[in-house]
Design a protein around this motif. Structure first.
Motif, PDB file in Angstrom:
ATOM      1  N   PRO A 288     -26.085   0.840 -64.761  1.00  0.00           N
ATOM      2  CA  PRO A 288     -24.714   0.438 -64.420  1.00  0.00           C
ATOM      3  C   PRO A 288     -24.240   1.048 -63.104  1.00  0.00           C
ATOM      4  O   PRO A 288     -23.501   0.418 -62.353  1.00  0.00           O
ATOM      5  N   ALA A 289     -24.667   2.283 -62.809  1.00  0.00           N
ATOM      6  CA  ALA A 289     -24.248   2.926 -61.554  1.00  0.00           C
ATOM      7  C   ALA A 289     -24.809   2.187 -60.348  1.00  0.00           C
ATOM      8  O   ALA A 289     -24.110   1.967 -59.353  1.00  0.00           O
ATOM      9  N   VAL A 290     -26.080   1.797 -60.419  1.00  0.00           N
ATOM     10  CA  VAL A 290     -26.697   1.046 -59.320  1.00  0.00           C
ATOM     11  C   VAL A 290     -26.020  -0.308 -59.161  1.00  0.00           C
ATOM     12  O   VAL A 290     -25.738  -0.759 -58.050  1.00  0.00           O
ATOM     13  N   SER A 291     -25.766  -0.977 -60.276  1.00  0.00           N
ATOM     14  CA  SER A 291     -25.098  -2.286 -60.223  1.00  0.00           C
ATOM     15  C   SER A 291     -23.717  -2.166 -59.580  1.00  0.00           C
ATOM     16  O   SER A 291     -23.310  -3.028 -58.793  1.00  0.00           O
ATOM     17  N   ALA A 292     -22.994  -1.100 -59.914  1.00  0.00           N
ATOM     18  CA  ALA A 292     -21.671  -0.891 -59.321  1.00  0.00           C
ATOM     19  C   ALA A 292     -21.786  -0.681 -57.826  1.00  0.00           C
ATOM     20  O   ALA A 292     -20.967  -1.203 -57.042  1.00  0.00           O
ATOM     21  N   PHE A 293     -22.794   0.060 -57.395  1.00  0.00           N
ATOM     22  CA  PHE A 293     -23.006   0.306 -55.961  1.00  0.00           C
ATOM     23  C   PHE A 293     -23.283  -1.004 -55.230  1.00  0.00           C
ATOM     24  O   PHE A 293     -22.732  -1.247 -54.152  1.00  0.00           O
ATOM     25  N   ILE A 294     -24.115  -1.848 -55.820  1.00  0.00           N
ATOM     26  CA  ILE A 294     -24.450  -3.123 -55.187  1.00  0.00           C
ATOM     27  C   ILE A 294     -23.215  -4.013 -55.080  1.00  0.00           C
ATOM     28  O   ILE A 294     -22.977  -4.652 -54.052  1.00  0.00           O
ATOM     29  N   ASP A 295     -22.417  -4.041 -56.143  1.00  0.00           N
ATOM     30  CA  ASP A 295     -21.187  -4.833 -56.107  1.00  0.00           C
ATOM     31  C   ASP A 295     -20.265  -4.361 -54.982  1.00  0.00           C
ATOM     32  O   ASP A 295     -19.684  -5.176 -54.252  1.00  0.00           O
ATOM     33  N   VAL A 296     -20.118  -3.056 -54.841  1.00  0.00           N
ATOM     34  CA  VAL A 296     -19.271  -2.504 -53.787  1.00  0.00           C
ATOM     35  C   VAL A 296     -19.844  -2.856 -52.417  1.00  0.00           C
ATOM     36  O   VAL A 296     -19.107  -3.258 -51.498  1.00  0.00           O
ATOM     37  N   MET A 297     -21.158  -2.724 -52.264  1.00  0.00           N
ATOM     38  CA  MET A 297     -21.792  -2.981 -50.975  1.00  0.00           C
ATOM     39  C   MET A 297     -21.545  -4.415 -50.507  1.00  0.00           C
ATOM     40  O   MET A 297     -21.235  -4.658 -49.341  1.00  0.00           O
ATOM     41  N   TYR A 298     -21.651  -5.376 -51.425  1.00  0.00           N
ATOM     42  CA  TYR A 298     -21.467  -6.776 -51.039  1.00  0.00           C
ATOM     43  C   TYR A 298     -19.994  -7.147 -50.886  1.00  0.00           C
ATOM     44  O   TYR A 298     -19.681  -8.196 -50.329  1.00  0.00           O
ATOM     45  N   SER A 299     -19.097  -6.299 -51.358  1.00  0.00           N
ATOM     46  CA  SER A 299     -17.667  -6.606 -51.228  1.00  0.00           C
ATOM     47  C   SER A 299     -17.100  -6.174 -49.879  1.00  0.00           C
ATOM     48  O   SER A 299     -15.997  -6.596 -49.520  1.00  0.00           O
ATOM     49  N   LEU A 300     -17.843  -5.363 -49.137  1.00  0.00           N
ATOM     50  CA  LEU A 300     -17.320  -4.815 -47.888  1.00  0.00           C
ATOM     51  C   LEU A 300     -17.765  -5.641 -46.684  1.00  0.00           C
ATOM     52  O   LEU A 300     -18.816  -6.294 -46.725  1.00  0.00           O
ATOM     53  N   PRO A 301     -16.980  -5.614 -45.608  1.00  0.00           N
ATOM     54  CA  PRO A 301     -17.391  -6.326 -44.388  1.00  0.00           C
ATOM     55  C   PRO A 301     -18.682  -5.747 -43.836  1.00  0.00           C
ATOM     56  O   PRO A 301     -18.926  -4.540 -43.910  1.00  0.00           O
ATOM     57  N   LYS A 302     -19.505  -6.609 -43.281  1.00  0.00           N
ATOM     58  CA  LYS A 302     -20.749  -6.158 -42.664  1.00  0.00           C
ATOM     59  C   LYS A 302     -20.451  -5.570 -41.276  1.00  0.00           C
ATOM     60  O   LYS A 302     -19.421  -5.855 -40.679  1.00  0.00           O
ATOM     61  N   PRO A 303     -21.336  -4.766 -40.751  1.00  0.00           N
ATOM     62  CA  PRO A 303     -21.078  -4.106 -39.458  1.00  0.00           C
ATOM     63  C   PRO A 303     -20.792  -5.098 -38.333  1.00  0.00           C
ATOM     64  O   PRO A 303     -21.313  -6.223 -38.319  1.00  0.00           O
ATOM     65  N   HIS A 304     -19.984  -4.656 -37.377  1.00  0.00           N
ATOM     66  CA  HIS A 304     -19.621  -5.472 -36.224  1.00  0.00           C
ATOM     67  C   HIS A 304     -20.868  -5.878 -35.439  1.00  0.00           C
ATOM     68  O   HIS A 304     -21.783  -5.082 -35.222  1.00  0.00           O
ATOM     69  N   GLY A 305     -20.907  -7.136 -35.035  1.00  0.00           N
ATOM     70  CA  GLY A 305     -22.022  -7.633 -34.234  1.00  0.00           C
ATOM     71  C   GLY A 305     -23.164  -8.211 -35.034  1.00  0.00           C
ATOM     72  O   GLY A 305     -24.107  -8.748 -34.455  1.00  0.00           O
ATOM     73  N   THR A 306     -23.081  -8.110 -36.354  1.00  0.00           N
ATOM     74  CA  THR A 306     -24.141  -8.675 -37.197  1.00  0.00           C
ATOM     75  C   THR A 306     -23.768 -10.084 -37.632  1.00  0.00           C
ATOM     76  O   THR A 306     -22.611 -10.504 -37.518  1.00  0.00           O
ATOM     77  N   VAL A 307     -24.745 -10.803 -38.147  1.00  0.00           N
ATOM     78  CA  VAL A 307     -24.504 -12.180 -38.592  1.00  0.00           C
ATOM     79  C   VAL A 307     -25.027 -12.345 -40.011  1.00  0.00           C
ATOM     80  O   VAL A 307     -25.982 -11.669 -40.420  1.00  0.00           O
ATOM     81  N   PRO A 308     -24.403 -13.247 -40.798  1.00  0.00           N
ATOM     82  CA  PRO A 308     -24.877 -13.476 -42.165  1.00  0.00           C
ATOM     83  C   PRO A 308     -26.266 -14.105 -42.158  1.00  0.00           C
ATOM     84  O   PRO A 308     -26.606 -14.871 -41.265  1.00  0.00           O
ATOM     85  N   ILE A 309     -27.068 -13.788 -43.155  1.00  0.00           N
ATOM     86  CA  ILE A 309     -28.373 -14.418 -43.328  1.00  0.00           C
ATOM     87  C   ILE A 309     -28.546 -14.797 -44.792  1.00  0.00           C
ATOM     88  O   ILE A 309     -27.831 -14.299 -45.660  1.00  0.00           O
ATOM     89  N   THR A 310     -29.491 -15.692 -45.038  1.00  0.00           N
ATOM     90  CA  THR A 310     -29.804 -16.123 -46.394  1.00  0.00           C
ATOM     91  C   THR A 310     -31.266 -15.851 -46.687  1.00  0.00           C
ATOM     92  O   THR A 310     -32.021 -15.371 -45.825  1.00  0.00           O
ATOM     93  N   HIS A 311     -31.700 -16.169 -47.903  1.00  0.00           N
ATOM     94  CA  HIS A 311     -33.110 -15.966 -48.264  1.00  0.00           C
ATOM     95  C   HIS A 311     -34.050 -16.744 -47.348  1.00  0.00           C
ATOM     96  O   HIS A 311     -35.165 -16.292 -47.077  1.00  0.00           O
ATOM     97  N   SER A 312     -33.604 -17.894 -46.865  1.00  0.00           N
ATOM     98  CA  SER A 312     -34.479 -18.683 -45.975  1.00  0.00           C
ATOM     99  C   SER A 312     -34.702 -18.000 -44.638  1.00  0.00           C
ATOM    100  O   SER A 312     -35.647 -18.347 -43.918  1.00  0.00           O
ATOM    101  N   ASP A 313     -33.859 -17.035 -44.294  1.00  0.00           N
ATOM    102  CA  ASP A 313     -34.020 -16.310 -43.028  1.00  0.00           C
ATOM    103  C   ASP A 313     -35.001 -15.148 -43.144  1.00  0.00           C
ATOM    104  O   ASP A 313     -35.410 -14.576 -42.123  1.00  0.00           O
ATOM    105  N   LEU A 314     -35.352 -14.766 -44.366  1.00  0.00           N
ATOM    106  CA  LEU A 314     -36.207 -13.598 -44.558  1.00  0.00           C
ATOM    107  C   LEU A 314     -37.685 -13.948 -44.427  1.00  0.00           C
ATOM    108  O   LEU A 314     -38.074 -15.077 -44.639  1.00  0.00           O
TER     109      LEU A 314
END
Length: 314
Positions: A288-314
């Motif tokens: 549950p602690a790891v899951s909470a961390f992941i939820d928080v991580m995805y809720s925050l803005p990504k760093p300035h200058g970066t762009v969104p990517i999807t699985h097809s970009d990996l």
């Protein structure tokens, strides 16, 4: 053989094994070095084997220590998991886990995540370790880290089921503000860099980061031309200020350093982008602690200058 009643001895042994140092283990555990030494000695008496070879510098695990380490990690994980499940009965998330990442991400993104975690889940303890992106993959497999924020220009097919994309960021060339190449903000072609002495990230005894080496090979830049490499981006930027070299680094590394008097130009090439992604070991379930961390991580803005990517970009 006597029964083991002290799980803190296991935690101490794992810390010594991870750091290969009694003093660094003591620092990480916020206790004295003598206490660490006593814990390991008592554990060795219980199991009937030497676990640490103290005659080596740095110290090393014995054969028995290597075998016992996997069991110690598993016991600690099982106990933490059981406690975490019980805590869910009263909807309180608590627990402890380790996230591994590279220095630029831990400097520019992770502090915001940790601050939000402290606000929402004050009973969760997050340990942070910095490694190269290659080392982090091994750390996931051996259990040294529970989740990793890694970066690479691509992800292998075998890794596809255990990654989630975070962002993409450009690879940039850095110049002093009075440099001929600093007069525009337009992107720069890789072939334009051939005439400059380049510097990038790497480590002594290992060489240039393999992901960056792949870029140089694609661009037709010989490895000797990228003759300077260091684990510290700030060193590269200081060399640029001194007119010694042209750093080729990722944008977050540039932003995380004192870059006064310098400008960057984005390198215009498909490989001149770093894919940043979350990765885990699919053989281990999230607490549950790891899951909470992941939820928080995805809720925050990504760093300035970066762009969104999807699985097809990996």
């Amino acid at each position: 053989m006597s029964k083991l009643h002290r799980t803190d001895w296991l935690e101490t042994f794992v810390a010594v094994a991870d750091h290969l140092s009694f003093s660094r283990a003591a620092y990480s555990l916020h206790c004295s070095q003598s206490r660490v030494s006593v814990h390991v000695s008592e554990l060795e008496k219980i199991v009937g084997h030497r676990l640490i070879d103290r005659s080596r510098h740095p110290i090393e695990l014995t054969d028995a220590g290597v075998i016992f380490l996997d069991h110690a990690r598993r016991i600690i994980r099982d106990i933490d998991g059981a406690v975490a499940e019980l805590e869910q009965l009263n909807d309180t998330v608590r627990g402890r886990f380790t996230v591994g990442t590279v220095p630029s991400i831990s400097a520019m993104f992770l502090p915001h995540v940790l601050r939000r975690m402290k606000e929402l889940h004050p009973l969760v303890r997050v340990d942070v370790t910095e490694r190269t992106t290659e080392e982090l993959l091994g750390n996931l497999l051996d259990g040294t880290v529970d989740i990793a924020i890694r970066c690479d220009s691509s992800v292998s097919a075998s890794e596809g089921s255990s990654v989630e994309p975070l962002w993409g960021e450009p690879i940039v060339a850095v110049f002093p503000i009075d440099h001929l190449m600093a007069g525009t903000t337009a992107s720069v072609r890789p072939d334009e860099l051939n005439k400059y002495e380049l510097g990038t990230t790497g480590a002594p005894g290992i060489g240039i980061d393999t992901d960056m080496r792949a870029r140089f090979e694609r661009w037709g830049i010989e490895a000797p031309q990228a003759n300077y490499f260091t684990e510290q981006p700030q060193t590269l930027l200081n060399m640029a200020k001194a007119g010694i070299l042209t750093p080729v680094i990722n944008l977050l590394a540039f932003e995380s350093c004192n870059n006064e008097g310098l400008v960057y130009r984005v390198i215009n090439d498909e490989l001149a982008a770093r894919r940043v992604f979350l990765q885990w070991n699919p053989a281990r379930a999230f607490t549950p602690a790891v899951s909470a961390f992941i939820d928080v991580m995805y809720s925050l803005p990504k760093p300035h200058g970066t762009v969104p990517i999807t699985h097809s970009d990996l």
